[in-house]
Scaffold this motif. Structure first.
Motif, PDB file in Angstrom:
ATOM      1  N   PHE A   1     -16.027 -19.064  28.699  1.00 31.69           N
ATOM      2  CA  PHE A   1     -16.466 -20.012  27.675  1.00 31.69           C
ATOM      3  C   PHE A   1     -16.091 -19.543  26.278  1.00 31.69           C
ATOM      4  CE2 PHE A   1     -19.790 -16.904  27.856  1.00 31.69           C
ATOM      5  CZ  PHE A   1     -20.476 -16.927  26.642  1.00 31.69           C
ATOM      6  N   GLU A   2     -15.847 -20.520  25.422  1.00 35.46           N
ATOM      7  CA  GLU A   2     -15.547 -20.273  24.013  1.00 35.46           C
ATOM      8  C   GLU A   2     -16.762 -20.680  23.204  1.00 35.46           C
ATOM      9  OE1 GLU A   2     -12.121 -21.401  20.674  1.00 35.46           O
ATOM     10  OE2 GLU A   2     -12.194 -22.428  22.612  1.00 35.46           O
ATOM     11  N   TRP A   3     -17.172 -19.830  22.252  1.00 41.05           N
ATOM     12  CA  TRP A   3     -18.428 -20.086  21.559  1.00 41.05           C
ATOM     13  C   TRP A   3     -18.265 -19.994  20.048  1.00 41.05           C
ATOM     14  CZ3 TRP A   3     -19.808 -15.946  18.574  1.00 41.05           C
ATOM     15  CH2 TRP A   3     -19.301 -14.681  18.936  1.00 41.05           C
ATOM     16  N   GLU A   4     -19.284 -20.505  19.353  1.00 42.65           N
ATOM     17  CA  GLU A   4     -19.374 -20.397  17.900  1.00 42.65           C
ATOM     18  C   GLU A   4     -20.819 -20.088  17.528  1.00 42.65           C
ATOM     19  OE1 GLU A   4     -18.245 -24.134  16.270  1.00 42.65           O
ATOM     20  OE2 GLU A   4     -19.985 -25.205  17.041  1.00 42.65           O
ATOM     21  N   GLU A   9     -22.827 -10.589  27.290  1.00 46.53           N
ATOM     22  CA  GLU A   9     -23.037  -9.491  26.350  1.00 46.53           C
ATOM     23  C   GLU A   9     -22.651  -9.897  24.932  1.00 46.53           C
ATOM     24  OE1 GLU A   9     -20.939  -6.087  27.690  1.00 46.53           O
ATOM     25  OE2 GLU A   9     -22.227  -5.736  29.436  1.00 46.53           O
ATOM     26  N   ASP A  10     -21.714 -10.839  24.814  1.00 41.86           N
ATOM     27  CA  ASP A  10     -21.236 -11.252  23.487  1.00 41.86           C
ATOM     28  C   ASP A  10     -22.180 -12.219  22.787  1.00 41.86           C
ATOM     29  OD1 ASP A  10     -18.917  -9.743  23.842  1.00 41.86           O
ATOM     30  OD2 ASP A  10     -17.867 -11.406  24.797  1.00 41.86           O
ATOM     31  N   ARG A  69     -17.550 -13.858  15.399  1.00 44.14           N
ATOM     32  CA  ARG A  69     -16.280 -14.177  16.035  1.00 44.14           C
ATOM     33  C   ARG A  69     -16.311 -15.647  16.441  1.00 44.14           C
ATOM     34  NH1 ARG A  69     -16.015 -10.122  20.812  1.00 44.14           N
ATOM     35  NH2 ARG A  69     -18.201 -10.759  20.908  1.00 44.14           N
ATOM     36  N   VAL A  70     -15.514 -16.457  15.771  1.00 42.58           N
ATOM     37  CA  VAL A  70     -15.485 -17.882  16.070  1.00 42.58           C
ATOM     38  C   VAL A  70     -14.294 -18.158  16.984  1.00 42.58           C
ATOM     39  CG1 VAL A  70     -15.281 -20.188  15.117  1.00 42.58           C
ATOM     40  CG2 VAL A  70     -16.553 -18.438  13.883  1.00 42.58           C
ATOM     41  N   GLY A  71     -14.513 -18.896  18.051  1.00 46.95           N
ATOM     42  CA  GLY A  71     -13.432 -19.231  18.947  1.00 46.95           C
ATOM     43  C   GLY A  71     -13.064 -18.112  19.900  1.00 46.95           C
TER      44      GLY A  71
END
Length: 212
Positions: A178-181, A134-135, A110-112
């Motif tokens: 937060f948004e992650w990649e 957890e993600d 899952r991007v963004g």
């Protein structure tokens, strides 16, 4: 501000380097996320580049300038939204680059995606840390620039910024959005934060744009 420079050095394992120019005395520190190219986000020592930079009030890794975006001279910068996201790059210590097409994730990447996490590590001297959620099992690496305002992080225009106010660090134990990649190996972590938003009240940001 946009300048023309030459790559002084590039650490293939650390995925970072330094660009020299007359406008950035002492060099501009450059992480791989700032390299605006198709394919592996790396630069070659001695390579001529164009780059957007910002001045840092506090030196970072011994440099007073930070590269916002860099690309080889004579080419056009690749927007973040146009860079490959379906694959990943494995860069060996000897500099060999191979594309990874199957990361063997238990769930689709899952991007963004925005997640909620807790800061478990913060290195104030080097301005990086780790967010647990957890993600992002194993932790999500983050850098101070992920705290910058959206107008800076999302900028696609040519130019640089002088940034003041706001915050430049995180507190261990605090909760953040937060948004992650995904990342193959970001200092030993499989995830990298794109944006980080602490839930505490922070001072207003002061952003001044320098057009190139």
């Amino acid at each position: 501000m946009t300048s023309r420079g030459r790559v002084r050095s590039w650490e293939i394992l650390g995925m970072q380097g330094v660009i020299d120019s007359e406008d950035t005395p002492g060099g501009s520190w450059t992480p791989s996320v700032s390299v605006a190219v198709h394919g592996p986000p790396v630069l070659t020592p001695g390579e001529e580049v164009e780059f957007e930079w910002q001045h840092q009030a506090e030196p970072l890794y011994g440099h007073s300038f930070f590269t916002v975006r860099a690309w080889p001279l004579g080419t056009e910068p690749v927007a973040q939204s146009d860079r490959p996201t379906s694959g990943a790059w494995n860069i060996a210590p000897d500099g060999t680059v191979t594309e990874v097409t199957d990361l063997d994730w238990e769930e689709p990447i899952r991007v963004g995606t925005w997640s909620v996490g807790v800061v478990s590590v913060w290195n104030g001297e080097e301005s990086w840390g780790v967010i647990d959620s957890e993600d992002t099992p194993g932790g999500c690496w983050t850098f101070f620039s992920a705290l910058h305002p959206d107008e800076v992080i999302n900028s696609r225009s040519v130019g640089g910024f002088s940034i003041g106010g706001g915050v430049s660090d995180l507190d261990v134990g605090e909760q953040v959005d937060f948004e992650w990649e995904p990342a193959i190996d970001q200092d030993g972590y499989r995830f990298r934060a794109i944006k980080v938003r602490p839930r505490r009240e922070i001072p207003p940001w002061r952003v001044e744009r320098f057009e190139g």
